[in-house]
Design a protein around this motif. Structure first.
Motif, short mmCIF file in Angstrom:
data_model
loop_
_atom_site.label_atom_id
_atom_site.label_comp_id
_atom_site.label_asym_id
_atom_site.label_seq_id
_atom_site.Cartn_x
_atom_site.Cartn_y
_atom_site.Cartn_z
N ALA A 1 0.04 4.66 -11.66
CA ALA A 1 -1.31 4.94 -11.18
C ALA A 1 -1.32 6.07 -10.15
N ILE A 2 -0.30 6.11 -9.28
CA ILE A 2 -0.21 7.16 -8.27
C ILE A 2 -0.20 8.53 -8.96
N GLY A 3 0.69 8.70 -9.93
CA GLY A 3 0.81 9.98 -10.60
C GLY A 3 -0.43 10.33 -11.39
N GLN A 4 -0.99 9.38 -12.12
CA GLN A 4 -2.18 9.66 -12.90
C GLN A 4 -3.34 10.07 -12.01
N CYS A 5 -3.46 9.42 -10.85
CA CYS A 5 -4.54 9.76 -9.92
C CYS A 5 -4.35 11.17 -9.37
N LEU A 6 -3.12 11.53 -9.03
CA LEU A 6 -2.85 12.87 -8.52
C LEU A 6 -3.05 13.93 -9.61
N LEU A 7 -2.54 13.66 -10.79
CA LEU A 7 -2.69 14.62 -11.89
C LEU A 7 -4.16 14.85 -12.23
N GLY A 8 -4.96 13.80 -12.09
CA GLY A 8 -6.38 13.92 -12.38
C GLY A 8 -7.12 14.82 -11.40
N THR B 1 -9.48 12.42 -0.12
CA THR B 1 -9.82 13.79 0.26
C THR B 1 -8.94 14.21 1.43
N ALA B 2 -8.09 15.21 1.21
CA ALA B 2 -7.19 15.69 2.27
C ALA B 2 -7.13 17.21 2.20
N GLY B 3 -8.25 17.84 2.53
CA GLY B 3 -8.31 19.29 2.45
C GLY B 3 -8.20 19.74 1.00
N ASP B 4 -7.32 20.71 0.76
CA ASP B 4 -7.12 21.21 -0.61
C ASP B 4 -5.99 20.49 -1.32
N THR B 5 -5.38 19.52 -0.67
CA THR B 5 -4.22 18.83 -1.24
C THR B 5 -4.66 17.58 -1.99
N ALA B 6 -4.15 17.41 -3.21
CA ALA B 6 -4.40 16.19 -3.97
C ALA B 6 -3.65 15.05 -3.30
N ALA B 7 -4.34 13.96 -3.02
CA ALA B 7 -3.73 12.83 -2.35
C ALA B 7 -4.29 11.54 -2.93
N THR B 8 -3.55 10.44 -2.72
CA THR B 8 -3.99 9.16 -3.25
C THR B 8 -3.43 8.02 -2.42
N MET B 9 -4.14 6.91 -2.43
CA MET B 9 -3.62 5.66 -1.93
C MET B 9 -3.65 4.66 -3.07
N ALA B 10 -2.66 3.77 -3.09
CA ALA B 10 -2.54 2.85 -4.21
C ALA B 10 -2.07 1.48 -3.74
N ILE B 11 -2.30 0.50 -4.60
CA ILE B 11 -1.79 -0.85 -4.35
C ILE B 11 -1.12 -1.34 -5.64
N SER B 12 -0.24 -2.32 -5.50
CA SER B 12 0.40 -2.92 -6.68
C SER B 12 0.39 -4.43 -6.53
N LEU B 13 0.36 -5.10 -7.66
CA LEU B 13 0.35 -6.56 -7.70
C LEU B 13 1.21 -7.05 -8.85
N PRO B 14 1.76 -8.25 -8.77
CA PRO B 14 2.41 -8.83 -9.94
C PRO B 14 1.38 -9.00 -11.06
N SER B 15 1.81 -8.83 -12.28
CA SER B 15 0.86 -8.86 -13.40
C SER B 15 0.11 -10.19 -13.52
N VAL C 1 0.84 -1.19 0.00
CA VAL C 1 0.00 0.00 0.00
C VAL C 1 0.88 1.24 0.00
N TYR C 2 0.49 2.22 -0.80
CA TYR C 2 1.25 3.46 -0.96
C TYR C 2 0.35 4.65 -0.63
N PHE C 3 0.94 5.70 -0.06
CA PHE C 3 0.22 6.95 0.17
C PHE C 3 1.06 8.08 -0.39
#
Length: 248
Positions: A136-143, A204-218, A98-100
């Motif tokens: 995915a982390i970056g795409q979610c934040l950029l979005g 949702t973290a106030g006005d800051t873009a934030a995300t949580m993510a997971i990764s798995l082997p393909s 898990v990533y934040f």
């Protein structure tokens, strides 16, 4: 060594005494409250003042900037520990790393990662900040950013191939971001690391873009949606602790 330790203990008692008086206190009062002989207190007060832990103002001693930095550092460490504890909870609940991460001061910042030997995190083999378009982390934040902020990001971190599966170009990336539904997971398949699939959810973290993510082997891609759905269902209860990351 005992003498040095004793000196540190006495100095800390003086700092605690000074910190208990918002308007400051004179040396005699601090010595009395710290249980120290006045000559010893004078010596330590001079040293603490010289090092910036105390300031002498109109005959009284108040906490200095260095003491404030100590307090801030301790608070930050406590917050980071709370975040890591929360991530470990989510990791165990979903059975995946898990990533934040947050978008702060124009950059993607991974605040914390929690994994296990059985479920290792994705290795940062290419700078996460510069390759936000590819994971995915970056795409979610950029979005979560407005168009002007995204354009500024692209100007500093151009869209380019990281693997054969990376989004082709800026136009394709913007089309993908534009198609994202609010609060839905962002899925990325081997765009950042071959053999790894990822999913990220906006936080949702106030006005800051934030995300949580997971990764798995393909080869576990079939689990990806169920795992990220489980993560999303777990997040609400501990979201208050994650919001501390914004001030780290």
């Amino acid at each position: 060594m005992p003498t040095l330790i004793g000196s540190v203990q006495r100095a800390l008692r003086l700092l605690e005494a000074a910190g208990s008086h918002s308007g400051g206190a004179p040396a005699k009062q601090l010595a009395r409250e710290a249980g120290l002989p006045l000559p010893t207190a004078y010596h330590l007060l001079r040293t603490l003042t010289h090092e910036g832990y105390l300031r002498k103002v109109s005959g009284v001693f108040v906490l200095g900037d260095a003491a404030g930095r100590l307090a801030v550092g301790g608070l930050q460490q406590k917050r980071r520990s709370m975040i890591l504890d929360s991530l470990a909870h989510f990791r165990d609940a979903v059975g995946a790393p898990v990533y934040f991460a947050v978008y702060r001061e124009g950059e993607i910042e991974v605040v914390g990662v929690s994994d296990t030997p059985a479920h290792p995190a994705c290795e940062e083999w290419a700078d996460f900040r510069a390759t936000g378009h590819a994971h995915a982390i970056g795409q979610c934040l950029l979005g979560q950013l407005d168009e002007k902020t995204r354009r500024d990001h692209y100007a500093r971190h151009p869209v380019q191939s990281v693997t054969p599966h990376t989004v082709r170009d800026l136009r394709a990336l913007e089309e993908r971001i534009g198609s994202l539904e609010r609060m839905q997971p962002v899925i990325e398949r081997q765009e950042y690391t071959l053999g790894t699939v990822c999913a990220a959810i906006p936080i949702t973290a106030g006005d800051t873009a934030a995300t949580m993510a997971i990764s798995l082997p393909s080869h576990q891609e079939a689990r990806l949606l169920s795992v990220v759905d489980r993560l999303r269902s777990e997040v609400g209860a501990l979201l208050s602790s994650l919001s501390f990351s914004i001030s780290i």
